[in-house]
Design a protein around this motif. Structure first.
Motif, PDB file in Angstrom:
ATOM      1  N   PRO A  79       0.891  -1.246  -0.063  1.00 45.82           N
ATOM      2  CA  PRO A  79      -0.144  -0.177   0.049  1.00 45.82           C
ATOM      3  C   PRO A  79       0.817   1.194  -0.052  1.00 45.82           C
ATOM      4  N   TRP A  80       1.942   1.181   0.367  1.00 47.36           N
ATOM      5  CA  TRP A  80       2.900   2.549   0.387  1.00 47.36           C
ATOM      6  C   TRP A  80       3.345   2.480  -1.081  1.00 47.36           C
ATOM      7  N   LEU A  81       3.506   1.617  -1.822  1.00 51.80           N
ATOM      8  CA  LEU A  81       3.810   1.832  -3.222  1.00 51.80           C
ATOM      9  C   LEU A  81       2.948   2.269  -3.961  1.00 51.80           C
ATOM     10  N   MET A  82       1.696   1.800  -3.733  1.00 59.32           N
ATOM     11  CA  MET A  82       0.521   2.342  -4.304  1.00 59.32           C
ATOM     12  C   MET A  82       0.015   3.792  -4.100  1.00 59.32           C
ATOM     13  N   ALA A  83       0.397   3.968  -2.844  1.00 64.16           N
ATOM     14  CA  ALA A  83       0.025   5.428  -2.292  1.00 64.16           C
ATOM     15  C   ALA A  83       1.106   6.283  -2.979  1.00 64.16           C
TER      16      ALA A  83
END
Length: 258
Positions: A79-83
């Motif tokens: 989710p950090w990469l997608m954020a």
């Protein structure tokens, strides 16, 4: 659709100008698992609603979805990469700060964006996700197995069948979705949620058995409020008029603040 590279990953997006008097801050919309910009935001008339309300509106396909690049390593879907993808899109468009709205998995991504890049987020709408942001890693792990199943007929679990049916209806890459489901599973701790400072509206349908209660999540946030979408479950809440009205009122309230 236009395209840009986010950390080397090709993402497809659309940027809509307001069709009424421009009210200032743009808004970026982040769709849910197995969906895409069209299913989540165009077809339910969200883009029309927001642009007619004077909002520049940006939509995009998450990595592994729609017209964006398909990846098959779960580590590429944290989710950090997608954020970071959403934040990078704002940078690509020269947008310093925006309102951010996500639905379901998109809300989980939006919450991570508000934590990782708080200077880019004026206001936050977490829809289709309540306290399960904290007490759950996301949708059941079996959803990934449903994407890997040889066919829909091989599945008996109702939730697995629902998501596999949806993924097939959106003509999704099932192998990419399985990797995405395994990679995005990440609960956000209470202590982290409590540090999110952006004014936040948490919207969940009264019949939603996927998202978790919105009220406890709103109470954890520094500046959160909850809105229950009456009579709607997880899927039918997306285009609901009461949900739209609540979001527009929330955005207007943000714009009225000094």
């Amino acid at each position: 659709m236009q395209e840009f590279l986010s950390g080397g990953v090709r993402l497809a997006f659309l940027d809509f100008a307001p069709t009424a008097e421009d009210k200032g801050e743009p808004i970026i919309l982040i769709h849910g698992f197995a969906s895409n910009h069209g299913v989540n935001w165009l077809f339910p008339q969200w883009v029309k609603t927001l642009t007619q309300a004077g909002r520049r509106t940006i939509v995009f396909d998450n990595r592994g979805h729609g017209r964006s690049q398909k990846l098959y390593d779960p580590e590429q879907y944290s989710p950090w990469l997608m954020a970071a993808d959403a934040a990078n899109l704002l940078d690509h468009l020269g947008i310093v700060r925006a309102d951010v709205m996500g639905y379901s998995m998109g809300a989980r991504i939006a919450a991570h964006m508000a934590k990782a890049a708080p200077d880019k987020v004026r206001g936050l709408v977490l829809a289709g996700l309540g306290i399960h942001l904290v007490d759950s890693e996301g949708l059941p792990a079996g959803i990934a197995d449903a994407m890997d199943a040889p066919s829909l007929a091989a599945l008996t679990d109702p939730m697995q069948r629902m998501f596999r049916t949806f993924a097939e209806a959106t003509k999704s890459d099932l192998r990419a979705l399985a990797a995405c489901m395994r990679g995005t599973r990440h609960a956000m701790s209470e202590s982290v949620v409590e540090t999110i400072a952006a004014p936040t509206l948490v919207c969940v349908g009264s019949e939603d058995d996927v998202a978790g209660d919105p009220e406890p999540l709103a109470r954890l946030l520094k500046n959160g409020r909850a809105f229950v979408i009456p009579g709607r479950d997880h899927n039918r809440a997306v285009g609901d008029k009461a949900y739209k009205d609540a979001v527009l009122a929330f955005l207007d309230d943000l714009s009225a603040r000094p």
